[in-house]
Structures are given as structure tokens and as C-alpha cells.
Scaffold this active site. Structure first.
Site, mmCIF file in Angstrom:
data_model
loop_
_atom_site.group_PDB
_atom_site.id
_atom_site.type_symbol
_atom_site.label_atom_id
_atom_site.label_comp_id
_atom_site.label_asym_id
_atom_site.label_seq_id
_atom_site.Cartn_x
_atom_site.Cartn_y
_atom_site.Cartn_z
ATOM 1 N N ASP A 164 -4.380 5.337 6.187
ATOM 2 C CA ASP A 164 -5.019 6.525 6.677
ATOM 3 C C ASP A 164 -5.620 5.962 8.050
ATOM 4 O O ASP A 164 -5.264 5.602 9.098
ATOM 5 C CB ASP A 164 -5.515 7.302 5.741
ATOM 6 C CG ASP A 164 -5.958 8.747 6.090
ATOM 7 O OD1 ASP A 164 -5.488 9.195 7.049
ATOM 8 O OD2 ASP A 164 -7.030 9.125 5.454
ATOM 9 N N GLU B 148 0.852 -1.293 0.050
ATOM 10 C CA GLU B 148 -0.232 0.017 -0.009
ATOM 11 C C GLU B 148 0.826 1.164 -0.054
ATOM 12 O O GLU B 148 1.882 1.196 0.410
ATOM 13 C CB GLU B 148 -0.768 -0.124 1.294
ATOM 14 C CG GLU B 148 -1.707 1.120 1.415
ATOM 15 C CD GLU B 148 -2.957 1.272 0.257
ATOM 16 O OE1 GLU B 148 -2.574 1.545 -0.792
ATOM 17 O OE2 GLU B 148 -3.975 1.463 0.631
ATOM 18 N N ASP B 149 0.319 2.366 -0.485
ATOM 19 C CA ASP B 149 1.004 3.547 -0.377
ATOM 20 C C ASP B 149 1.066 4.255 1.058
ATOM 21 O O ASP B 149 2.135 4.614 1.613
ATOM 22 C CB ASP B 149 0.613 4.390 -1.382
ATOM 23 C CG ASP B 149 -1.083 4.752 -1.546
ATOM 24 O OD1 ASP B 149 -1.773 4.024 -0.966
ATOM 25 O OD2 ASP B 149 -1.540 5.255 -2.586
ATOM 26 N N ARG C 150 0.994 12.342 -9.227
ATOM 27 C CA ARG C 150 1.568 11.099 -8.864
ATOM 28 C C ARG C 150 2.903 10.863 -9.366
ATOM 29 O O ARG C 150 3.720 10.138 -8.740
ATOM 30 C CB ARG C 150 0.608 9.920 -9.518
ATOM 31 C CG ARG C 150 -0.717 9.729 -8.893
ATOM 32 C CD ARG C 150 -1.351 8.353 -9.733
ATOM 33 N NE ARG C 150 -2.743 8.429 -9.565
ATOM 34 C CZ ARG C 150 -3.449 8.045 -8.818
ATOM 35 N NH1 ARG C 150 -2.770 7.568 -7.323
ATOM 36 N NH2 ARG C 150 -4.738 7.908 -8.506
#
Ligand code: IMP
Ligand code: MG
Length: 169
Positions: free
Chosen positions: A98, A94-95, A160
Site C-alpha cells: 500500500d 507480501e500480500d 481472510r
């Protein structure tokens, strides 16, 4: 470019990617399947895969979440895996985590497909915002509660392609 302040420089990201890749390399015996969550974690997944000196398979998955709702039942699968992960050593890449909603949904979803093991790897973690308890095995950087862009992360599909992680002032 708009007013974007650098939070994590390109070199620091690449250094961290190599560090995580080494850890992963040492933690597994055989082949590893990396699941890239589109679109945000593409840059991270590709760089990570290049640094893991082992047999690596790449799979892609995409989810969509609706608005600011806070239940993971509002997440739907937009694109599913192309291959079975049964009996495989799998790492979800995952980036950013949150609230943890996306990952808790994906873990539940993918566990049902009987992988041999399932671990989580994220480049960024915003612990202050967590609503769902997820156990992450590999974390790149803990960051403050700021909206970040670059290295795969977007703001309305923009930014991005920045090679660094920044935040919008
Ligand atoms: P979560 O489900 O609340 O953990 O949110 C995770 C997803 O929200 C990530 O995969 C990102 O796509 C997006 N997201 C969360 N924070 C940011 C941010 O600061 N910048 C860009 N995207 C973000
Ligand atoms: Mg994402």
C-alpha cells in the site's frame, strides 16, 4: 455474506501464482527461503511454495504498525525469524503493498542479517498509495485504490478465508 464484490477470481489468482512461481524457479540456482509476513500473506506464500519446483524453506515474520502514522519507525517486530538467513537467497512474500511502509521497514531490518540476496514479491500492488519507494521484483496484480479482502487479506480479522479477492461495497 456482506456485500463483497469480486475483484480477482480464484482461478485468476492461481494462474498468477503459477506464473510467479515459474519466474522464481528460473531466477534461482539453489535453495530459496520464502519469508511469509503474517498473517496476510499466508495463503499466497503457501500456494506459491507448492508451485516452486526447487528446495524451498519457509520462514515467518510478523510486524505491527500503529494507527495511521506514516513513519516506518512506528513499526515494531512482533514475531522474528526462527533461523538465520545469512548467506541465503531470500524472498520476502507480501500480500499487498500500500504505502510501502511495512516493506521498507522489513528490507532495512533483514538486510542487516546478511542474506546472499534479498528480493520482494507481492500478490497485490496499490501504486497510487505509495509513500515509500520500494523496488519490488515480483508483482501479481496492480489494483486500484480500494480496500480489498480475501485470500489472506482481512478487514478486522474477517474475510481472510475467501478464496478470491474482493472489495467491500
Ligand atoms: P503498507 O505498509 O502501507 O504498504 O501496508 C501494507 C499492509 O497493510 C499490508 O501488509 C496489509 O496487511 C495492510 N493493507 C493495506 N491495504 C490493504 C487492503 O486493501 N486490505 C487489507 N489489508 C491491507
Ligand atoms: Mg500484511
Amino acid at each position: 455474506m456482506d456485500n463483497i464484490k469480486v475483484l480477482i477470481e480464484e482461478e485468476k489468482i492461481q494462474e498468477k501464482v503459477r506464473e510467479i512461481a515459474k519466474k522464481i524457479e528460473n531466477d534461482y540456482e539453489g535453495e530459496i527461503t520464502l519469508i511469509c509476513i503474517l498473517k496476510g500473506s499466508t495463503f499466497f506464500t503457501v500456494d506459491l511454495a507448492k508451485r516452486i519446483n526447487k528446495k524451498v524453506k519457509l520462514e515467518f515474520i510478523q510486524v505491527s504498525s500503529y494507527g495511521s502514522s506514516t513513519t516506518s519507525s512506528d513499526i515494531t517486530l512482533k514475531l522474528d525469524l526462527k533461523e538465520s538467513i545469512e548467506g541465503k537467497d531470500v524472498i520476502i512474500v507480501e500480500d499487498i503493498i500500500d504505502t510501502g511502509r511495512t516493506l521498507s521497514y522489513l528490507i532495512e531490518h533483514l538486510k542487516g542479517r546478511n542474506p546472499k540476496s534479498l528480493r520482494l514479491c507481492t500478490l497485490l500492488d496499490k501504486p497510487e498509495r505509495r509513500l515509500y519507494d520500494v523496488n519490488v521484483d515480483y508483482i501479481g496484480f496492480e489494483i486500484p485504490d480500494k480496500f480489498v479482502v480475501g485470500y489472506g487479506l482481512d478487514y478486522n480479522e474477517m474475510y481472510r478465508n475467501l478464496p478470491y479477492i474482493g472489495y467491500i461495497e
